[in-house]
Design a protein around this motif. Structure first.
Motif, short mmCIF file in Angstrom:
data_model
loop_
_atom_site.label_atom_id
_atom_site.label_comp_id
_atom_site.label_asym_id
_atom_site.label_seq_id
_atom_site.Cartn_x
_atom_site.Cartn_y
_atom_site.Cartn_z
N THR A 1 2.83 10.32 4.08
CA THR A 1 4.28 10.32 3.93
C THR A 1 4.72 10.09 2.49
OG1 THR A 1 4.41 7.93 4.36
CG2 THR A 1 4.52 9.41 6.26
N ASP A 2 3.76 9.81 1.58
CA ASP A 2 4.05 9.51 0.17
C ASP A 2 5.03 8.34 0.06
OD1 ASP A 2 3.71 9.78 -2.55
OD2 ASP A 2 5.34 11.21 -2.77
N GLU A 3 4.85 7.33 0.89
CA GLU A 3 5.71 6.15 0.87
C GLU A 3 4.90 4.91 0.48
OE1 GLU A 3 9.03 6.99 4.32
OE2 GLU A 3 7.03 6.35 4.96
N LEU B 1 9.65 1.00 0.43
CA LEU B 1 10.37 1.11 -0.83
C LEU B 1 11.10 2.45 -0.87
CD1 LEU B 1 8.13 -1.09 -1.41
CD2 LEU B 1 8.39 -0.45 -3.79
N GLY B 2 12.37 2.39 -1.21
CA GLY B 2 13.21 3.57 -1.21
C GLY B 2 14.16 3.62 -0.04
N LYS B 3 13.85 2.88 1.04
CA LYS B 3 14.74 2.82 2.20
C LYS B 3 15.59 1.56 2.20
CE LYS B 3 12.09 5.84 5.25
NZ LYS B 3 11.42 6.00 6.57
N ASN C 1 10.55 3.85 -10.27
CA ASN C 1 10.61 5.26 -9.89
C ASN C 1 10.36 5.49 -8.40
OD1 ASN C 1 11.15 6.16 -12.49
ND2 ASN C 1 8.99 6.40 -13.01
N ILE C 2 9.97 4.45 -7.67
CA ILE C 2 9.64 4.64 -6.25
C ILE C 2 10.65 3.97 -5.32
CG2 ILE C 2 7.19 4.92 -6.72
CD1 ILE C 2 6.72 2.09 -5.84
N VAL C 3 11.68 3.34 -5.89
CA VAL C 3 12.65 2.66 -5.02
C VAL C 3 13.90 3.48 -4.79
CG1 VAL C 3 11.82 0.36 -5.59
CG2 VAL C 3 13.59 1.40 -7.01
N ASN C 4 14.15 4.49 -5.64
CA ASN C 4 15.27 5.42 -5.43
C ASN C 4 16.60 4.71 -5.28
OD1 ASN C 4 13.49 7.62 -5.43
ND2 ASN C 4 13.05 7.33 -3.25
N GLY D 1 0.80 -1.21 0.00
CA GLY D 1 0.00 0.00 0.00
C GLY D 1 0.83 1.26 0.00
N HIS D 2 0.13 2.39 -0.05
CA HIS D 2 0.74 3.70 -0.14
C HIS D 2 0.18 4.60 0.96
CE1 HIS D 2 0.64 7.93 -1.75
NE2 HIS D 2 1.93 7.67 -1.87
#
Length: 405
Positions: A185-187, A208-210, A390-393, A180-181
């Protein structure tokens, strides 16, 4: 959106312009001359099949459509849909197919309402399940062994996928997963609920992204065991029915932004004696609101809707569905509400891996035959051009690209 007859899809700036060959070219203005924000606004209102064609016009348009900001804008305007995945039937082991069904089509059973993807759309081989969908992304849980599970996030529209690193805690017994999103926090997060021998609930969360897994605990709260395609995600919270007589609350949620467990008020007609039939209760989302659905022993069942989130008195009995046949026994999971259609009917998944619609006006049920796909499971879905990459950075996920189109 219908294109006006006098406007033709010319190539953007940098390509040859045909205005001079058109006699009286002073009144002709190519699409490439539009400000970028106007072009984005126009493209975001088109059906996604038309957007695919626009991606082939030139690299400028393709890059514009694949931009994350365009994906967000288009997603807010995209029609409510379903992802239908065919299932193997009997001894036949043919390739699985994936189909997108537009629920805002005038006739969802027509060929125009269904878009079938190529069989090679990136699903892993072997034993796997679709967990759920979120913002046009599909979450898949792949079982390598009972305690070795990987998670893949993919978007079949753009052909991109990422696979999360495995959690280090191989001894865990996972009872359900969810993706989920958090709008706060836009995470994007993947949650795996763990069943501990001590009955203490634990959830492992991957943001995702951390790039790392973390754990949160819910005390004696039992983990949800029935999070499926109709998951009840409202206001940044994931909801489920608590099937435990020792806990007084009927509904709990996980607020994924702050990663907190908390109770949610249930419909007021429920009392302590109803705990013994909690297995016959289901939560979901209809028209963006939390609904409560219980399977009956009589000739009808009710759908309650929470009109104001978090307020118990706002629970309203919105629909009363009558049994279409006195000879038909309505057992648990026979019908599961999925969505409200434009014509006012309620679309429901059926135990036979089909779908039915219920008309509240004349109280009639109608089995639906979806063009080009049979024996399927359905997941709520809204098309999006967002790439999971684009969301994993650049965290430690592995990614791939497929030519699903």
């Amino acid at each position: 959106m219908k294109r006006r007859n006098h406007v033709s899809p010319t190539r953007p700036r940098g390509c040859r312009d045909d205005a001079q060959t058109r006699g009286g070219g002073d009144d002709f203005r190519p699409i490439s001359a539009l400000p970028i924000q106007n072009l984005v606004d126009i493209l975001s209102r088109l059906p996604f099949k038309t957007i695919f064609s626009c991606m082939c016009v030139c690299k400028k348009w393709k890059d514009l459509i694949l931009d994350p900001e365009f994906a967000k804008l288009h997603h807010t305007r995209a029609p409510a849909s379903l992802i239908l995945r065919s299932r193997s039937h009997g001894r036949r082991r043919g390739p699985r197919s994936l189909c997108l069904l537009d629920l805002e089509a005038s006739d969802i059973c027509s060929p125009d309402a269904a878009v079938k993807f190529s069989p090679d759309f990136g699903f892993p081989s072997g034993n796997f399940e679709i967990v759920n969908t979120c913002n046009g992304l599909i979450c898949i849980r792949h079982f390598h062994s009972p305690n070795d599970i990987s998670i893949t996030i993919l978007n079949p529209l753009v052909g991109d996928s990422i696979t999360l690193p495995l959690t280090k805690k191989k001894h865990r017994s996972y009872v359900s997963s969810w993706f989920g999103h958090s709008p706060e926090t836009d995470e994007y997060k993947v949650i795996q609920f763990v069943q501990q021998p001590s009955r203490l609930m634990e959830a492992e969360i991957y943001t995702l992204g951390k790039g790392t897994w973390t754990s949160i605990h819910g005390g004696t709260l039992p983990p949800p065991v029935d999070l499926r395609c109709h998951d009840a995600f409202v206001d940044g919270c994931l909801h489920w029915i608590v099937n435990d007589p020792s806990i007084s609350e009927f509904i709990y949620c996980l607020e994924i932004g702050r990663e907190l467990f908390q109770p949610v008020p249930a419909p007021p007609h429920l009392g302590p004696d109803d705990k013994n039939r909690a297995e016959d209760m289901v939560l979901g989302v209809l028209a963006g609101r939390l609904y409560f659905f219980e399977y009956p022993l009589g000739d009808h069942f009710d759908i309650w809707v929470m009109k104001q989130y978090g307020v118990q008195d706002s629970w309203t009995k919105e629909f009363i569905l009558r049994n279409p046949s006195t000879d038909l026994i309505w057992y648990r999971d026979l019908y599961r509400p999925l969505s409200l259609l434009r014509n006012g009917e309620i679309l429901m998944a059926h135990k036979s891996k089909a779908m039915v619609s219920y008309n509240p006006e004349d109280r009639s049920f109608r089995f639906l035959k979806i063009y080009g796909i049979q024996n399927f499971e359905a997941n709520p879905y809204v098309p999006s051009f967002l790439s999971p990459r684009n969301i994993v950075n650049g965290d430690n996920t592995s990614s791939s690209n497929i030519q699903s189109r």
